[in-house]
Design a protein around this motif. Structure first.
Motif, PDB file in Angstrom:
ATOM      1  N   ARG A 163       0.837  -1.191   0.000  1.00  0.00           N
ATOM      2  CA  ARG A 163       0.000   0.000   0.000  1.00  0.00           C
ATOM      3  C   ARG A 163       0.878   1.248   0.000  1.00  0.00           C
ATOM      4  O   ARG A 163       2.011   1.227   0.470  1.00  0.00           O
ATOM      5  N   LEU A 164       0.334   2.293  -0.531  1.00  0.00           N
ATOM      6  CA  LEU A 164       1.055   3.555  -0.542  1.00  0.00           C
ATOM      7  C   LEU A 164       1.297   4.034   0.881  1.00  0.00           C
ATOM      8  O   LEU A 164       0.383   4.060   1.710  1.00  0.00           O
ATOM      9  N   SER A 165       2.537   4.412   1.174  1.00  0.00           N
ATOM     10  CA  SER A 165       2.856   4.964   2.485  1.00  0.00           C
ATOM     11  C   SER A 165       3.938   6.028   2.329  1.00  0.00           C
ATOM     12  O   SER A 165       4.620   6.118   1.309  1.00  0.00           O
ATOM     13  N   LEU A 166       4.062   6.829   3.382  1.00  0.00           N
ATOM     14  CA  LEU A 166       5.013   7.931   3.382  1.00  0.00           C
ATOM     15  C   LEU A 166       5.376   8.248   4.814  1.00  0.00           C
ATOM     16  O   LEU A 166       4.529   8.195   5.708  1.00  0.00           O
ATOM     17  N   ARG A 167       6.655   8.578   5.038  1.00  0.00           N
ATOM     18  CA  ARG A 167       7.104   9.032   6.346  1.00  0.00           C
ATOM     19  C   ARG A 167       7.424  10.524   6.263  1.00  0.00           C
ATOM     20  O   ARG A 167       7.794  11.022   5.197  1.00  0.00           O
ATOM     21  N   PRO A 168       7.275  11.260   7.359  1.00  0.00           N
ATOM     22  CA  PRO A 168       7.629  12.681   7.318  1.00  0.00           C
ATOM     23  C   PRO A 168       9.068  12.873   6.844  1.00  0.00           C
ATOM     24  O   PRO A 168       9.959  12.098   7.195  1.00  0.00           O
ATOM     25  N   PHE A 169       9.289  13.900   6.055  1.00  0.00           N
ATOM     26  CA  PHE A 169      10.615  14.132   5.485  1.00  0.00           C
ATOM     27  C   PHE A 169      10.838  15.626   5.324  1.00  0.00           C
ATOM     28  O   PHE A 169       9.907  16.428   5.402  1.00  0.00           O
ATOM     29  N   ARG A 170      12.073  16.001   5.101  1.00  0.00           N
ATOM     30  CA  ARG A 170      12.413  17.380   4.736  1.00  0.00           C
ATOM     31  C   ARG A 170      13.016  17.360   3.342  1.00  0.00           C
ATOM     32  O   ARG A 170      13.869  16.512   3.045  1.00  0.00           O
ATOM     33  N   HIS A 171      12.556  18.265   2.508  1.00  0.00           N
ATOM     34  CA  HIS A 171      13.108  18.369   1.157  1.00  0.00           C
ATOM     35  C   HIS A 171      13.155  19.837   0.784  1.00  0.00           C
ATOM     36  O   HIS A 171      12.137  20.518   0.759  1.00  0.00           O
TER      37      HIS A 171
END
Length: 323
Positions: free
Chosen positions: A148-156
């Motif tokens: 499943r689509l997932s994402l973790r907090p990040f800085r870009h």
């Protein structure tokens, strides 16, 4: 599946699909930095991604590639994205000029949006610090959590455009975007979808984004394709981020007169260059109120409704894109 198509351009470059091996009609390949390269395995069983990727690296100067679109990465049976993405990320250092990435440039004839087997896409933003545009299509409803689509907090620090096209965007992804630090982000678009396909995001999940804290340079916000579009409109009506926006989209969802009244009674929207509400469920009197309130100030207002909905005969409301 409406509202979904293969883009003809991406990040201002014409999209060019890498020809299949042995294609006698293929034209000479364009310069590496002159097109957005699209990879597609679907129509040739002799072109699996395990062969396509090294062939792409052999034929094209990857150091000059500016934009990359990943089309169907399977031929017959659907396959998870994870192994394919791992292979791309293993060669990330070969793409120093990459500025735009499109994961799952797939249309319904190839795979329904909510069937695409996705994965954690955080490594993409981590592997490409120069990336300015990321589009992700799909969510992977009804399959294992790892697909499943997932994402973790990040800085870009470079990302200016972030777009999620989904028939059911997980609330965890929305919360991760809100918890990320995106100082350069100017355009954000979230297709929330429906609970049937895993779209469990709430208005509370949107709070950090609506406050404007996560993306101080945001100029376009799209929170759309939602079955809670009225609740979203009510939250947007008093959201601090709206004052700094140039354009706003609450399109593709189940927006009714209730949500439109909240917008009309909320903070001024006359500074916007565009308000997109297409695929709505507004009565004509409310549409006219919006026109009178906004169009004299130069706001471009999109009030196109669903093609096959008639309020006199059908009270069912649906989002533009789900399955």
């Amino acid at each position: 599946m409406t509202e979904i198509a293969h883009p003809e351009t991406f990040r201002g470059l014409p999209v060019f699909t890498l020809p299949e091996p042995g294609d006698r009609h293929a034209t000479p390949l364009p310069d590496a930095d002159s097109v957005a390269w699209r990879l597609d395995c679907l129509w040739n069983e002799d072109n699996p991604f395990a062969d396509l990727w090294p062939r792409f690296l052999d034929l094209v100067d990857s150091t000059r590639v500016r934009a990359l679109l990943l089309g169907p990465w399977w031929h017959d049976e659907y396959e998870p994205l994870r192994p394919v993405l791992d292979r791309i990320l293993a060669d990330a250092d070969r793409f120093p000029a990459l500025r735009a990435l499109f994961l799952a440039d797939v249309v319904s004839e190839e795979c329904e949006l909510s069937w695409l087997e996705m994965t954690d896409i955080t490594p993409c933003v981590e592997a490409f610090p120069g990336l300015t545009e990321l589009t992700v299509r799909g969510c992977g409803d009804g399959i294992s959590d790892t697909d499943r689509l997932s994402l973790r907090p990040f800085r870009h620090d470079a990302l200016t455009t972030l777009r999620f096209e989904s028939g059911g965007l997980p609330g965890s992804v929305v919360r991760a975007v809100g918890a990320s630090r995106l100082p350069a982000l100017e355009r954000l678009e979230l297709w929330l979808g429906v609970t049937q396909y895993g779209g469990d995001a709430t208005v509370a999940d949107l709070a950090p984004l609506l406050s404007g804290a996560a993306a101080p340079r945001l100029r376009h916000l799209g929170v759309q394709n939602s079955e809670i579009q009225d609740e979203i409109a009510a939250a947007v009506a008093s959201a601090p981020v709206v004052a700094r926006l140039d354009s706003l989209s609450l399109a593709m969802g189940t927006l009714s007169d209730t949500g439109a009244h909240a917008l009309l009674d909320g903070q001024p929207l006359t500074h916007l260059s565009e308000l997109d509400l297409h695929h709505h469920y507004l009565t004509e009197p409310v549409q006219q109120r919006l026109r009178v309130a906004l169009e004299p100030h130069g706001v471009r207002l999109n009030l196109d409704g669903p093609d096959d909905w008639d309020p006199e005969y059908d009270e069912t409301r649906y989002v533009a894109v789900d399955e």
